[in-house]
Design a protein around this motif. Structure first.
Motif, PDB file in Angstrom:
ATOM      1  N   GLY A 140       0.827  -1.206  -0.210  1.00  0.00           N
ATOM      2  CA  GLY A 140      -0.095   0.007  -0.041  1.00  0.00           C
ATOM      3  C   GLY A 140       0.755   1.163  -0.068  1.00  0.00           C
ATOM      4  O   GLY A 140       0.406   2.306  -0.383  1.00  0.00           O
ATOM      5  N   ASP A 141       2.166   1.103   0.558  1.00  0.00           N
ATOM      6  CA  ASP A 141       2.698   2.372   0.534  1.00  0.00           C
ATOM      7  C   ASP A 141       3.978   2.468  -0.344  1.00  0.00           C
ATOM      8  O   ASP A 141       4.958   3.347  -0.700  1.00  0.00           O
ATOM      9  CB  ASP A 141       3.662   2.411   1.795  1.00  0.00           C
ATOM     10  CG  ASP A 141       4.663   1.013   2.342  1.00  0.00           C
ATOM     11  OD1 ASP A 141       4.335   0.118   1.418  1.00  0.00           O
ATOM     12  OD2 ASP A 141       5.268   1.262   3.264  1.00  0.00           O
ATOM     13  N   ARG A 142       3.596   1.461  -1.592  1.00  0.00           N
ATOM     14  CA  ARG A 142       4.672   1.326  -2.586  1.00  0.00           C
ATOM     15  C   ARG A 142       4.131   1.561  -4.081  1.00  0.00           C
ATOM     16  O   ARG A 142       4.567   1.324  -5.001  1.00  0.00           O
ATOM     17  CB  ARG A 142       5.543   0.061  -2.503  1.00  0.00           C
ATOM     18  CG  ARG A 142       6.596  -0.059  -1.475  1.00  0.00           C
ATOM     19  CD  ARG A 142       7.645   0.688  -1.385  1.00  0.00           C
ATOM     20  NE  ARG A 142       8.728   0.496  -0.510  1.00  0.00           N
ATOM     21  CZ  ARG A 142       8.513   0.886   0.807  1.00  0.00           C
ATOM     22  NH1 ARG A 142       7.513   1.567   1.082  1.00  0.00           N
ATOM     23  NH2 ARG A 142       9.705   0.749   1.578  1.00  0.00           N
ATOM     24  N   ILE A 143       2.878   2.004  -4.144  1.00  0.00           N
ATOM     25  CA  ILE A 143       1.984   1.959  -5.201  1.00  0.00           C
ATOM     26  C   ILE A 143       2.659   2.697  -6.447  1.00  0.00           C
ATOM     27  O   ILE A 143       2.633   2.292  -7.461  1.00  0.00           O
ATOM     28  CB  ILE A 143       0.666   2.626  -4.839  1.00  0.00           C
ATOM     29  CG1 ILE A 143      -0.225   1.474  -4.121  1.00  0.00           C
ATOM     30  CG2 ILE A 143      -0.238   2.962  -6.136  1.00  0.00           C
ATOM     31  CD1 ILE A 143      -1.414   2.087  -3.194  1.00  0.00           C
ATOM     32  N   ASP A 144       3.232   3.845  -6.291  1.00  0.00           N
ATOM     33  CA  ASP A 144       3.689   4.563  -7.244  1.00  0.00           C
ATOM     34  C   ASP A 144       5.477   4.347  -7.383  1.00  0.00           C
ATOM     35  O   ASP A 144       6.116   5.134  -8.211  1.00  0.00           O
ATOM     36  CB  ASP A 144       3.485   6.316  -7.186  1.00  0.00           C
ATOM     37  CG  ASP A 144       2.050   6.358  -7.393  1.00  0.00           C
ATOM     38  OD1 ASP A 144       1.360   5.744  -8.183  1.00  0.00           O
ATOM     39  OD2 ASP A 144       1.095   6.981  -6.304  1.00  0.00           O
ATOM     40  N   TYR A 145       5.852   3.397  -6.789  1.00  0.00           N
ATOM     41  CA  TYR A 145       7.350   3.040  -6.894  1.00  0.00           C
ATOM     42  C   TYR A 145       7.529   2.286  -8.233  1.00  0.00           C
ATOM     43  O   TYR A 145       6.791   1.362  -8.615  1.00  0.00           O
ATOM     44  CB  TYR A 145       7.783   2.398  -5.691  1.00  0.00           C
ATOM     45  CG  TYR A 145       7.957   3.011  -4.570  1.00  0.00           C
ATOM     46  CD1 TYR A 145       7.312   3.923  -3.974  1.00  0.00           C
ATOM     47  CD2 TYR A 145       9.314   2.947  -3.748  1.00  0.00           C
ATOM     48  CE1 TYR A 145       7.312   4.601  -2.877  1.00  0.00           C
ATOM     49  CE2 TYR A 145       9.569   3.416  -2.703  1.00  0.00           C
ATOM     50  CZ  TYR A 145       8.751   4.298  -2.042  1.00  0.00           C
ATOM     51  OH  TYR A 145       8.813   5.108  -1.044  1.00  0.00           O
ATOM     52  N   TYR A 146       8.808   2.480  -8.811  1.00  0.00           N
ATOM     53  CA  TYR A 146       9.230   1.736 -10.056  1.00  0.00           C
ATOM     54  C   TYR A 146       9.849   0.499  -9.668  1.00  0.00           C
ATOM     55  O   TYR A 146      10.461   0.646  -8.356  1.00  0.00           O
ATOM     56  CB  TYR A 146       9.895   2.634 -10.775  1.00  0.00           C
ATOM     57  CG  TYR A 146       9.150   3.853 -11.643  1.00  0.00           C
ATOM     58  CD1 TYR A 146       8.756   3.575 -12.850  1.00  0.00           C
ATOM     59  CD2 TYR A 146       8.759   4.932 -10.857  1.00  0.00           C
ATOM     60  CE1 TYR A 146       7.670   4.345 -13.834  1.00  0.00           C
ATOM     61  CE2 TYR A 146       7.742   5.753 -11.759  1.00  0.00           C
ATOM     62  CZ  TYR A 146       7.395   5.411 -12.985  1.00  0.00           C
ATOM     63  OH  TYR A 146       6.663   6.367 -13.713  1.00  0.00           O
ATOM     64  N   PRO A 147       9.878  -0.534 -10.433  1.00  0.00           N
ATOM     65  CA  PRO A 147      10.576  -1.758 -10.062  1.00  0.00           C
ATOM     66  C   PRO A 147      11.970  -1.433  -9.365  1.00  0.00           C
ATOM     67  O   PRO A 147      12.308  -2.261  -8.539  1.00  0.00           O
ATOM     68  CB  PRO A 147      10.508  -2.604 -11.293  1.00  0.00           C
ATOM     69  CG  PRO A 147       9.234  -2.038 -12.068  1.00  0.00           C
ATOM     70  CD  PRO A 147       9.362  -0.653 -11.763  1.00  0.00           C
ATOM     71  N   GLU A 148      12.735  -0.524  -9.924  1.00  0.00           N
ATOM     72  CA  GLU A 148      14.200  -0.640  -9.487  1.00  0.00           C
ATOM     73  C   GLU A 148      14.288  -0.019  -7.973  1.00  0.00           C
ATOM     74  O   GLU A 148      15.193  -0.255  -7.412  1.00  0.00           O
ATOM     75  CB  GLU A 148      15.002   0.202 -10.532  1.00  0.00           C
ATOM     76  CG  GLU A 148      14.243   1.707 -10.444  1.00  0.00           C
ATOM     77  CD  GLU A 148      15.268   2.862 -11.039  1.00  0.00           C
ATOM     78  OE1 GLU A 148      16.212   2.450 -11.923  1.00  0.00           O
ATOM     79  OE2 GLU A 148      14.861   3.858 -11.159  1.00  0.00           O
TER      80      GLU A 148
END
Ligand SMILES: Nc1ncnc2c1ncn2[C@@H]1O[C@H](COP(=O)(O)OP(=O)(O)OP(=O)(O)O)[C@@H](O)[C@H]1O
Length: 230
Positions: A140-148
């Protein structure tokens, strides 16, 4: 009292498969019979080279059926048109050993890709549905993170969210924990089990990982291209 048998999600009957032609022809699957029912988690084990991935890819409509019958959601894959096969594939959730996330998309973007395959899902629902499933896999706190910017376990969880977001009735997973440490691998299969049971979907999971066998309702073993129930 007799209860009617529920219709199976996967029905494989007398399936044979070989690679190569002529003198190079090598049988890989022989006389496979397998039925998987709604809500059932089946684990497929067996030595390297015994034919597990070949069977999984046939069931997933990723290879053409050569001989025998293979029905998914009651529909025969042998001889079915490309268009029909694509429609069936869109109803299956795939989780592979390597997460295969698109690097140029965020966790949300990767999950949304799956939703875009479903014309019946309105685009206005994309964000809410993707956020709900990413929340369910603990991201829920990584929704807009990119895979890297995500760890191996987090990437695999995005892959699970992507496989499950459109509520498929069948999930196929090939060694989903093999690139993960034991704690992360455990978390990942617990999530698959929880979501599968909540959604009543069938799961066929190939693994060498003895630590996760307990999530199975049934374990089937493959040896030299033949299935044996345990
Ligand atoms: N595209 C292909 N062309 C020719 N032979 C193949 C092909 N794919 C798989 N094989 C052969 O088919 C046999 C079964 O392979 P498969 O990958 O299904 O086994 P597996 O049980 O999944 O193995 P592993 O556990 O190592 O992934 C092996 O002998 C393999 O070399």
């Amino acid at each position: 009292m007799n209860y009617p048998t529920p219709s199976s999600t996967v029905a494989v009957t007398n399936l044979n498969h070989a690679f190569g032609q002529g003198t190079l022809r090598k049988p890989v699957l022989t006389d496979i019979d397998l039925a998987i029912y709604p809500g059932e988690i089946v684990i497929l084990t067996g030595p390297s080279g015994s034919g597990k991935t070949t069977l999984l890819s046939l069931i997933g409509g990723l290879r053409s059926v050569q001989d025998g019958s293979l029905k998914i959601f009651g529909q025969e894959l042998k001889g079915c048109s490309k268009k029909h096969l694509t429609q069936i594939r869109n109803q299956i959730g795939y989780i592979f050993q390597h997460h295969n996330l698109l690097k140029c998309l965020s966790a949300y973007g990767n999950v949304r890709m799956s939703l875009k395959l479903h014309p019946e899902i309105s685009k206005y629902q994309y964000r809410d549905r993707a956020v709900a499933i990413l929340d369910a896999v603990g991201l829920g706190d990584r929704i807009d993170y990119y895979p890297e910017k995500l760890s191996g376990g987090q990437k695999q969880r995005v892959a699970i969210a992507r496989a499950l977001v459109a509520q498929p009735k069948l999930v196929l997973a090939d060694e989903p924990t093999s690139s993960l440490d034991s704690k992360t691998g455990r978390d990942v299969v617990d999530i698959i089990q929880l979501l599968a049971k909540e959604e009543g979907c069938s799961v066929l999971l190939v693994t060498h990982d003895a630590r996760i066998l307990d999530i199975a309702d049934r374990i089937v073993h493959m040896e030299d291209g033949r299935l044996q129930s345990q």
